[in-house]
Design an enzyme around this catalytic site. Structure first.
Site, PDB file in Angstrom:
ATOM      1  N   GLU A   1      -6.159  -3.355   0.104  1.00 65.23           N
ATOM      2  CA  GLU A   1      -6.165  -4.476   1.295  1.00 65.23           C
ATOM      3  C   GLU A   1      -7.697  -4.826   0.752  1.00 65.23           C
ATOM      4  O   GLU A   1      -7.615  -6.052   1.754  1.00 65.23           O
ATOM      5  CB  GLU A   1      -6.559  -3.467   2.263  1.00 65.23           C
ATOM      6  CG  GLU A   1      -5.306  -3.533   3.053  1.00 65.23           C
ATOM      7  CD  GLU A   1      -4.824  -1.988   3.237  1.00 65.23           C
ATOM      8  OE1 GLU A   1      -5.403  -1.582   1.400  1.00 65.23           O
ATOM      9  OE2 GLU A   1      -4.734  -1.123   3.642  1.00 65.23           O
TER      10      GLU A   1
ATOM     11  N   TRP B   1     -19.259  16.198  12.640  1.00 66.31           N
ATOM     12  CA  TRP B   1     -18.279  15.652  11.506  1.00 66.31           C
ATOM     13  C   TRP B   1     -18.385  16.534  10.326  1.00 66.31           C
ATOM     14  O   TRP B   1     -19.734  16.594  10.093  1.00 66.31           O
ATOM     15  CB  TRP B   1     -17.919  14.039  11.728  1.00 66.31           C
ATOM     16  CG  TRP B   1     -18.199  13.075  13.049  1.00 66.31           C
ATOM     17  CD1 TRP B   1     -18.519  12.233  13.678  1.00 66.31           C
ATOM     18  CD2 TRP B   1     -17.045  13.087  13.239  1.00 66.31           C
ATOM     19  NE1 TRP B   1     -18.044  11.999  14.559  1.00 66.31           N
ATOM     20  CE2 TRP B   1     -17.496  12.276  14.318  1.00 66.31           C
ATOM     21  CE3 TRP B   1     -15.266  13.204  12.785  1.00 66.31           C
ATOM     22  CZ2 TRP B   1     -15.904  11.282  14.990  1.00 66.31           C
ATOM     23  CZ3 TRP B   1     -14.438  13.158  13.565  1.00 66.31           C
ATOM     24  CH2 TRP B   1     -14.191  12.339  14.864  1.00 66.31           C
TER      25      TRP B   1
ATOM     26  N   THR C   1       1.250  -1.467  -0.040  1.00 67.64           N
ATOM     27  CA  THR C   1       0.032   0.000  -0.287  1.00 67.64           C
ATOM     28  C   THR C   1       1.380   1.023  -0.146  1.00 67.64           C
ATOM     29  O   THR C   1       2.426   1.676   0.649  1.00 67.64           O
ATOM     30  CB  THR C   1      -1.197   0.352   1.305  1.00 67.64           C
ATOM     31  OG1 THR C   1      -0.553   0.004   2.448  1.00 67.64           O
ATOM     32  CG2 THR C   1      -2.047  -1.231   1.109  1.00 67.64           C
TER      33      THR C   1
ATOM     34  N   LYS D   1     -13.504  17.074  13.401  1.00 63.60           N
ATOM     35  CA  LYS D   1     -14.035  17.085  14.441  1.00 63.60           C
ATOM     36  C   LYS D   1     -14.726  17.978  15.166  1.00 63.60           C
ATOM     37  O   LYS D   1     -13.811  19.134  15.379  1.00 63.60           O
ATOM     38  CB  LYS D   1     -13.941  16.163  15.343  1.00 63.60           C
ATOM     39  CG  LYS D   1     -14.538  16.013  16.449  1.00 63.60           C
ATOM     40  CD  LYS D   1     -15.988  15.143  16.980  1.00 63.60           C
ATOM     41  CE  LYS D   1     -16.688  14.255  17.497  1.00 63.60           C
ATOM     42  NZ  LYS D   1     -16.673  14.020  18.165  1.00 63.60           N
TER      43      LYS D   1
END
Lengths: 524, 524
Positions: free
Chosen positions: A315, A426, A172, A421
């Site tokens: 993944e 959010w 990755t 935040k």
């Protein structure tokens, strides 16, 4: 009570059996500087056995890592079959990484052989001396690769392998820390291939001619080399002309490609070159790697081409979802195609509250981190102790933040590490960025959260103006533009003009650098 | 080196997860004497959990066999999900067998519960007293089945199951010896389902509405109940009107069925009723169970409907192949569709010389017994010691004799036990039968080998004349008819006229009986 079914392992051997026994007349075409290279699956299968014999003669054994540093071409395809079928592990090196990163990765993987495209030798030479495990470099040219094959018979006794044997690995390109190795098994890739042939996902079929503009060093080119083999589809490779829109168009037209695949930027480029033309043989364009603008989907639709958004990551092998609409029409279908789609068979997902981890409802509104599980999802990274990205009950934390519709379609709103935040709520940095970038004077923009004593964090926008507007653009007009779309408390506290958004080696916005260098808020 | 992928078991739980989480609004429709019963997958999923709770309360445990004696309907579908998901084994009893056979089978399986359609109680009562393992009979009516469900909450904690756990079983209706139990695992059925969604096989899709005229007691209705759940297709059940061409047509039209499935005789009947009509929503008719005449395929093609021949058996779950043509057109495509097709992904086959067992070439000419392997192929029958039908290297002997084209398509010419050995060469009884039955005066015909001192065996034809031709038909005109098609030594030594070909309980020609009673050849 156990079933009384044959203990038949799910391995790449079966896919190669199909290539050789059923589809020997189908074609593999590779672009060259001058014309194309063309041969059949039958010829390929014979060369795969010669290649395995040659590798065995060089000492490659089951479990050994054999790396490739190569573009999308027929020799790379031969390596895709020979290495896993002999029980070794295909390790595709990302040629867009720096020599330092490549040295780290090759050492981490413990590569014993590297097979390299001749044109990539200069890159190899910058790091190969730092990888002591490498015993042999094979150059894919007449003198080396072809000579090795020519010395061998086209026969090889494949070993019987446990289906959980490692067959390939990719790293990755994470923006934090070192790259991490994801190790696929025969089983995981076999199942991924079974899904890729389903009409609800990619529907790869014998009638297809597949042109992958996604590199073979990115999550196994989304599994297409194996899907094409299993289904018996023709394959067309762009070799090193991967980002060249003219080359793609010519290949797609000449070879009557039906299925194209690549990241959004490729299709933006192709669209510009298309002009008035169309590609009548193309039945679908699979598009993933980052979110796909609805306008791009619609632009292709107007030309009679179906561009399908896909979601996944290294993944997840990578296919998580393909945004194929259900039995819906018009706007409803286009709405569905603007999401990242429903989970592929074999993939289960849920969303977890970003603070408590509690599972959130599928109401299309609540958003949280996507957690996935399934037979082709990573359980751990190579050489990792423990597994911070796996939940206690065994799901993989993707780091992507999304809402889910009642029909199971995901809408990705941000990366978990980038979401802001503020005052217990959010704020999506990605939605703000997209809105800022839709302003005509803006070239690119990144939004990060900057610490705030009362609200915890507040959004700050980093904006690059288009050259011709650099002197006239103002923070106020950006904020006015945003205020039409967002609630007041979502609006950035500051807009900071910069010359360029810092980027990672693979071209993604590097918000880590922005955060490290961020000035504190002026008024708090 | 092992792959680092999640240890995610391939079980029916995942299919039920999709039914419940992704496709809750899709529909299941069942024909009733008056109108239809209709509900959603969401309602079904809730009832599946109530059903599992009820079965658990009645003492059903992991590994227990729970039998069904039922037509194709929504309650049977609920049993298809609840029983395997709780770790028990779904055993579908074939309601067309005799009470003696059913008693043998239920005892061999050790069924502990039998769930029965109310209309089939008279059949159940003829054998259930002879099955001491049965602790409880559940009748699918308001008083019993519905009351049991109503007493339970729609929640159930499914156990985590090993994917090799038994999930279902069917008995083969072999013409020799007792019926034999084939035991499917979660893994085998899961993989079979993954294949059924592929566009190269059945291509079951969310856009489909599936109407299965193949009984749910025949090899799990060819896997369609699970394929529909995985893909999210609508389902339409004919209940006990399974052989009723008018009912099929009405259901298919009203519910806009897109995918029909059943044996050839069904489609012969439907064709007659169709007359000038067509079924514009039908995209495919899957047809298997016995060889499909090319004329039937062509007749449907003329009406715009694609009838696809499939090959398989209870021992192969059953999907071995679907005769979908490649990128071919016209006659070449129709030729391919007249074969039994290429192997499905996950299935490998070869043909073995009938005497030596040596592997034969795929030249479209040489024929031998088909041997198959794959994750959904039987390794042994239940309660069987040893496995006479598995080769030393692990392939299943199908008993079907075929040639294979260079592209891997099989042409079945006979059953291994019926093929005739004459003077060191093989004669196909099936090809002779088909040719005799194409004579206008013939109703049906069976050909067997009768011992011959010089040639080992010689073919003899048993022929049933059509009623109106009984007095005028002659052996000579049959032989003249055949001599246009076959070499001289293929022609039967004798034609024997009989009133009826003896048949098995499921309606197949019983050549065993013919052979037992065959008179010797008149001149040898």
């Amino acid at each position: 009570m156990h079933g009384l079914m044959q203990d038949y392992p799910l391995t790449i051997h079966h896919i190669l059996w199909r290539v050789e026994r059923l589809f020997a007349r189908k074609q593999v075409v590779t672009k060259r500087a001058d014309g194309v290279h063309r041969y059949t699956y039958g010829e390929m299968a014979a060369r795969v056995k010669q290649l395995a014999s040659a590798l065995a003669r060089l000492g490659v054994k089951e479990g050994d890592r054999v790396a490739t540093l190569a573009w999308n071409n027929y020799r790379h395809l031969e390596l895709y079959y020979a290495i896993p079928c002999m029980g070794a592990v295909l390790h595709t090196l990302n040629l867009r990484l720096s020599p330092d990163q490549l040295a780290f990765i090759a050492n981490d993987a413990g590569d014993s052989v590297i097979v390299v495209d001749e044109t990539l030798l200069p890159l190899l030479e910058k790091f190969v001396d730092r990888v002591p495990s490498v015993r042999r470099v094979i150059v894919m040219n007449e003198e080396d690769y072809e000579s090795l094959l020519a010395a061998e018979e086209p026969s090889y006794e494949w070993p019987r392998l446990d289906e959980r044997t490692a067959m390939a690995m990719c790293y990755t390109s994470g923006t934090t820390g070192h790259p991490k190795g994801v190790v696929y098994s025969h089983r995981s890739t076999f199942l991924h291939t079974m899904a890729a042939l389903q009409s609800t996902t990619m529907g790869v079929d014998e009638h297809d001619t597949i042109l992958p503009m996604v590199p073979m060093f990115h999550a196994n080119a989304w599994g297409l080399p194996y899907a094409a083999g299993m289904a018996g589809a023709n394959f067309v490779f762009p070799d090193r002309w991967m980002g060249d829109a003219d080359a793609i168009l010519e290949l797609a037209e000449t070879e009557r490609a039906t299925c194209l695949a690549g990241v959004p930027t490729i299709w933006v480029g192709v669209l510009q070159k298309l002009a008035g033309r169309t590609l009548p043989h193309v039945r679908q364009i699979i598009c993933g790697g980052s979110a796909v603008p609805r306008s791009l989907i619609e632009a292709y639709e107007k030309r009679g081409m179906t561009l399908l958004q896909a979601w996944g990551m290294t993944e997840t092998s990578p296919m998580g979802s393909i945004a194929r609409p259900r039995s819906w029409h018009g706007e409803q279908a286009m709405d569905a195609r603007s999401t990242q789609g429903p989970p592929s068979p074999c993939v289960e997902w849920r969303i977890a509250d970003l603070e408590t981890g509690a599972e959130l409802p599928w109401d299309g509104v609540a958003f949280g981190e996507i957690e996935v599980r399934g037979p082709w999802v990573t359980s751990a990274y190579l050489n990792e102790t423990g597994s911070a990205r796996t939940t206690a009950d065994g799901w993989f934390r993707t780091g992507d933040v999304a809402s889910i519709t009642p029909d199971g379609y995901i809408n990705i709103v941000d990366r978990a590490k980038d979401v802001i935040k503020s005052g217990g709520e959010w704020v999506s940095s990605v939605e703000l960025e997209n809105a800022i970038m839709s302003h005509p004077k803006v070239l690119e923009a990144a939004v990060i959260g900057v610490p705030h004593p009362k609200w915890q964090e507040r959004p700050v926008g980093y904006v690059v103006a288009r050259a011709e507007h650099r002197d006239t653009i103002s923070a106020d007009e950006i904020l006015t533009h945003l205020s039409a779309k967002f609630m007041r408390w979502w609006l950035p506290d500051e807009i900071r003009f910069i010359d360029e958004v810092p980027k990672t080696s693979v071209g993604k916005f590097d918000k880590k650098v922005l955060r490290q260098n961020a000035e504190p808020l002026r008024e708090t």
